[in-house]
Write an enzyme that holds these catalytic residues in place. Structure first.
Site, short mmCIF file in Angstrom:
data_model
loop_
_atom_site.label_atom_id
_atom_site.label_comp_id
_atom_site.label_asym_id
_atom_site.label_seq_id
_atom_site.Cartn_x
_atom_site.Cartn_y
_atom_site.Cartn_z
N ASP A 1 0.95 -1.19 0.00
CA ASP A 1 -0.50 -0.04 0.02
C ASP A 1 0.79 1.16 -0.01
O ASP A 1 1.90 1.29 1.09
CB ASP A 1 -0.84 0.27 1.58
CG ASP A 1 -2.10 -1.16 0.92
OD1 ASP A 1 -1.79 -1.86 0.29
OD2 ASP A 1 -3.00 -0.79 2.02
N HIS B 1 4.92 -7.33 -0.20
CA HIS B 1 5.19 -8.69 -0.93
C HIS B 1 6.10 -8.09 -2.34
O HIS B 1 6.18 -7.36 -2.59
CB HIS B 1 3.41 -8.47 -1.49
CG HIS B 1 2.43 -8.58 0.03
ND1 HIS B 1 1.45 -10.16 -0.13
CD2 HIS B 1 2.13 -8.39 0.45
CE1 HIS B 1 0.98 -10.10 1.16
NE2 HIS B 1 1.20 -8.06 1.75
N SER C 1 6.70 3.83 6.08
CA SER C 1 8.00 4.30 6.09
C SER C 1 8.24 4.50 3.97
O SER C 1 6.77 4.69 3.56
CB SER C 1 9.33 3.35 5.76
OG SER C 1 10.78 3.64 5.78
#
Length: 302
Positions: A112, A168, A269
Site C-alpha cells: 500500500d 509482498h 516508510s
C-alpha cells in the site's frame, strides 16, 4: 490473491483520494518539525520499546489516541484485538483483502502506498523530489552494480503510518541478494524530501535484489524512517534495524510467487522500486496516486 478488481476507497478518503491526501499534506510541515528536530535514532529506539509493550489496555488507549489524529482504519485487519502497538503496526489482513494482478507481464505494487518521485534512471541519477537528485550507486552501496538499471525506471512508494505495513513480491522470481546499510532515521515525508539532500542515501535501508522468472533483474529498496524500529525480511528470518552497524551482505536464493509476503515495517516508510529498460508504467501510475498492494505498477513490454 489473483484478481484485477478495483479496491474500495479507504475510510475517510474521497473517491478520488484527494480528501485524505489534502488532510495528510496539511499535517506534514508540523510532522517534519516534530520528528526531525529531535534525537532521531534515540527516538526510534524508544519507539521500538514502546511498540513492544505487551499490554492490551495500553494498546487500546494508544490506538484510540492515534485514531483521533489519523484515518487509521482497521476494518480489513485479520484480528481486531491487539496485544501491542507493534502488533497493530504489523497487522495481517483478512484473506483476499489485497488481490494481486494475475497477468504475467504485470509487476504489481509490493505495498500500500502513495506514489512519490518517479522517472528514468539517467547517468546513475534519480530524484527524491524536484531539484534533489541522488545516485543509485550511493543508495545501493559499494558492493552493487547499479548500472543494470541505467535507462530503466524508478518509482518511490511511500507508506504512511496508518497504512498496511507488510510488503509482498511484485512478481514471480527469486531474491538473490540483500544488503543492509545502517544509517540515520530522517522522516521521509514530502516536506523532508524537499529539504534534506540525499535523504534516502542517509537513512537505514535494505537493498533487495531479485531476478524475475522472466529473467529481468529488479531491486526493491525498503528505506526506514524516524520511529521505524525495524525492517523484517521473512526469508532471512531476521530483523534489520539500527543496532546492526555497517553494511551487511546476505547472499540468498529465495524463490517467491507474486503476492507472497516478503516482510514488514514497524511503522510507515518507503520502498523504492527499480526496473531495467523494457517496462512501461501501468495505467494511472503518477505522483500522488494512492495504491494498494497488488495493483498493477509496471508492465513488461511484449
Amino acid at each position: 490473491m489473483t484478481s484485477q478488481e478495483a479496491s474500495p476507497p479507504l475510510k475517510g478518503e474521497a473517491k478520488d483520494g484527494r480528501g485524505w491526501l489534502a488532510r495528510l499534506g496539511a499535517q506534514e510541515d508540523l510532522n517534519f518539525l516534530l520528528t526531525n528536530r529531535i534525537p532521531r535514532i534515540a527516538a526510534t529506539r524508544l519507539m521500538g520499546r514502546i511498540a513492544n509493550i505487551e499490554s492490551p489496555a495500553f494498546t487500546r488507549l494508544a490506538l484510540k489516541l492515534w485514531q483521533l489524529f489519523t484515518p487509521l482504519d482497521l476494518r480489513e485487519a485479520k484480528k481486531q484485538t491487539f496485544t501491542s502497538i507493534k502488533d497493530c503496526f504489523t497487522r495481517e489482513l483478512k484473506a483476499g483483502a489485497r488481490p494481486f494482478d494475475s497477468r504475467p507481464e504485470v509487476l504489481a505494487s509490493p505495498c500500500d502506498a502513495i506514489v512519490g518521485a518517479m522517472g528514468t534512471v539517467h547517468q546513475g541519477r534519480v530524484y527524491q523530489a524536484k531539484g534533489f537528485p541522488y545516485s543509485t550507486a550511493e543508495l545501493f552501496g559499494p558492493t552493487h552494480d547499479a548500472s543494470v538499471f541505467e535507462g530503466g525506471r524508478f518509482i518511490t512508494l511511500r507508506l504512511t503510518s496508518v497504512m498496511y505495513h507488510r510488503f509482498h513480491a511484485p512478481a514471480d522470481g527469486t531474491v538473490e541478494h540483500v544488503t543492509y546499510l545502517s544509517g540515520d532515521t530522517w522522516n521521509v515525508n514530502p516536506v523532508a524530501l524537499k529539504r534534506v539532500e540525499r535523504l534516502f542515501c542517509r537513512n537505514e535501508r535494505a537493498v533487495v535484489r531479485m531476478r524475475l522468472s522472466t529473467g529481468q533483474p529488479i531491486a526493491l529498496v525498503p528505506v526506514a524512517a524516524v520511529l521505524v524500529a525495524s525492517i523484517r525480511l521473512h526469508w532471512l528470518n531476521v530483523l534489520l534495524h539500527i543496532g546492526h552497524k555497517g553494511a551487511h551482505e546476505m547472499p540468498c536464493s529465495a524463490p517467491h510467487l507474486k503476492g507472497q509476503e516478503m516482510g514488514w515495517f514497524e511503522h510507515g516508510s518507503t520502498i523504492i522500486v527499480f526496473v531495467p529498460t523494457g517496462f512501461d508504467l501501468a495505467e494511472g501510475i503518477a505522483p500522488g496516486a494512492q495504491l494498494r498492494a497488488g495493483q498493477a505498477l509496471l508492465t513488461l513490454q511484449g
